[in-house]
Scaffold this motif. Structure first.
Motif, short mmCIF file in Angstrom:
data_model
loop_
_atom_site.label_atom_id
_atom_site.label_comp_id
_atom_site.label_asym_id
_atom_site.label_seq_id
_atom_site.Cartn_x
_atom_site.Cartn_y
_atom_site.Cartn_z
N UNK A 154 0.85 -1.19 0.00
CA UNK A 154 0.00 0.00 0.00
C UNK A 154 0.89 1.24 0.00
N UNK A 155 0.36 2.37 -0.46
CA UNK A 155 1.16 3.60 -0.49
C UNK A 155 1.74 3.93 0.88
N UNK A 156 3.03 4.19 0.91
CA UNK A 156 3.69 4.56 2.16
C UNK A 156 3.95 3.42 3.11
N UNK A 157 3.66 2.19 2.69
CA UNK A 157 3.86 1.04 3.57
C UNK A 157 4.83 0.04 2.92
N UNK A 158 5.35 -0.84 3.76
CA UNK A 158 6.25 -1.88 3.26
C UNK A 158 5.45 -2.99 2.59
N UNK A 159 6.12 -3.68 1.69
CA UNK A 159 5.49 -4.82 1.06
C UNK A 159 5.29 -5.92 2.11
N UNK A 160 4.12 -6.53 2.08
CA UNK A 160 3.82 -7.55 3.07
C UNK A 160 3.30 -8.82 2.41
N UNK A 161 3.59 -9.94 3.06
CA UNK A 161 3.11 -11.22 2.58
C UNK A 161 1.63 -11.36 2.90
N UNK A 169 -8.99 -1.24 3.45
CA UNK A 169 -7.60 -1.44 3.84
C UNK A 169 -6.89 -2.52 3.02
N UNK A 170 -7.62 -3.22 2.15
CA UNK A 170 -7.00 -4.17 1.24
C UNK A 170 -6.45 -3.47 -0.01
N UNK A 171 -6.72 -2.19 -0.15
CA UNK A 171 -6.24 -1.43 -1.30
C UNK A 171 -4.72 -1.43 -1.34
N UNK A 172 -4.16 -1.88 -2.46
CA UNK A 172 -2.71 -2.00 -2.60
C UNK A 172 -2.38 -2.50 -4.00
N UNK A 173 -1.11 -2.47 -4.32
CA UNK A 173 -0.62 -3.20 -5.49
C UNK A 173 -0.28 -4.60 -5.03
N UNK A 174 -0.81 -5.59 -5.72
CA UNK A 174 -0.59 -6.99 -5.36
C UNK A 174 0.43 -7.60 -6.32
N UNK A 175 1.41 -8.27 -5.72
CA UNK A 175 2.51 -8.86 -6.48
C UNK A 175 2.53 -10.36 -6.30
N UNK A 176 2.81 -11.04 -7.38
CA UNK A 176 3.01 -12.48 -7.36
C UNK A 176 4.50 -12.77 -7.17
N UNK A 177 4.80 -13.82 -6.42
CA UNK A 177 6.18 -14.19 -6.14
C UNK A 177 6.36 -15.69 -6.31
N UNK A 178 7.48 -16.05 -6.94
CA UNK A 178 7.87 -17.45 -7.07
C UNK A 178 9.22 -17.62 -6.38
N UNK A 183 1.92 -27.91 -1.03
CA UNK A 183 0.50 -27.63 -0.95
C UNK A 183 0.04 -26.96 0.33
N UNK A 184 0.94 -26.82 1.30
CA UNK A 184 0.52 -26.14 2.53
C UNK A 184 0.36 -24.65 2.24
N UNK A 185 -0.50 -24.02 3.03
CA UNK A 185 -0.78 -22.61 2.80
C UNK A 185 -0.54 -21.79 4.07
N UNK A 186 -0.28 -20.52 3.84
CA UNK A 186 -0.11 -19.55 4.92
C UNK A 186 -0.89 -18.31 4.54
N UNK A 187 -1.53 -17.71 5.55
CA UNK A 187 -2.26 -16.46 5.33
C UNK A 187 -1.89 -15.45 6.42
N UNK A 188 -1.79 -14.22 6.02
CA UNK A 188 -1.65 -13.15 7.00
C UNK A 188 -2.93 -13.07 7.82
N UNK A 189 -2.79 -12.71 9.06
CA UNK A 189 -3.95 -12.65 9.95
C UNK A 189 -5.03 -11.72 9.38
N UNK A 190 -4.61 -10.67 8.72
CA UNK A 190 -5.56 -9.67 8.23
C UNK A 190 -6.47 -10.18 7.12
N UNK A 191 -6.10 -11.31 6.49
CA UNK A 191 -6.89 -11.82 5.37
C UNK A 191 -7.47 -13.21 5.63
#
Length: 115
Positions: free
Chosen positions: A40-47, A88-97, A55-63
């Motif tokens: 998000x603007x002015x914030x650090x990139x977050x997972x 508050x979900x407004x942001x640029x979303x990036x895919x990572x490999x 196949x295991x998954x992880x989610x940030x608490x906020x989502x």
């Protein structure tokens, strides 16, 4: 080398849904842990979410409970289903490999949630 191309972002009202897609080039997609990050603007990139090779998954608490990450190894694609979106979900979303020694990023897709 892996190239990642995100799609599916856009403008949505609070409470709405979007599904992001990330298409990967290459034949070794299944060997990568795939993740979605956001900045998000002015914030650090977050997972936001990650789907490991096993196949295991992880989610940030906020989502948790609102977002779902999934992958289709046959299509070399990872998805992020986003429900009950909040401003508050407004942001640029990036895919990572990622796998040890290798780390690739997409160009990002904008998600804007209006109140």
């Amino acid at each position: 080398q892996v190239q990642l191309v995100e799609s599916g972002g856009g403008l949505v009202q609070a409470g709405g849904s979007l599904r992001l897609s990330c298409a990967a080039s290459g034949s070794t997609f299944s060997s990568y842990s795939m993740g979605w990050y956001r900045q998000a603007p002015g914030k650090q990139r977050e997972l936001v979410a990650r789907n490991s090779r096993g196949g295991s998954t992880y989610y940030a608490d906020s989502v948790k409970g609102r977002f779902t990450i999934s992958r289709d190894n046959a299509k070399n694609t990872v998805y992020l289903q986003m429900n009950n979106l909040k401003p508050e979900d407004t942001a640029v979303y990036y895919c990572n490999a990622f796998r040890p020694g290798l780390d690739y990023w997409g160009q990002g897709t904008q998600v804007t949630v209006s109140s």
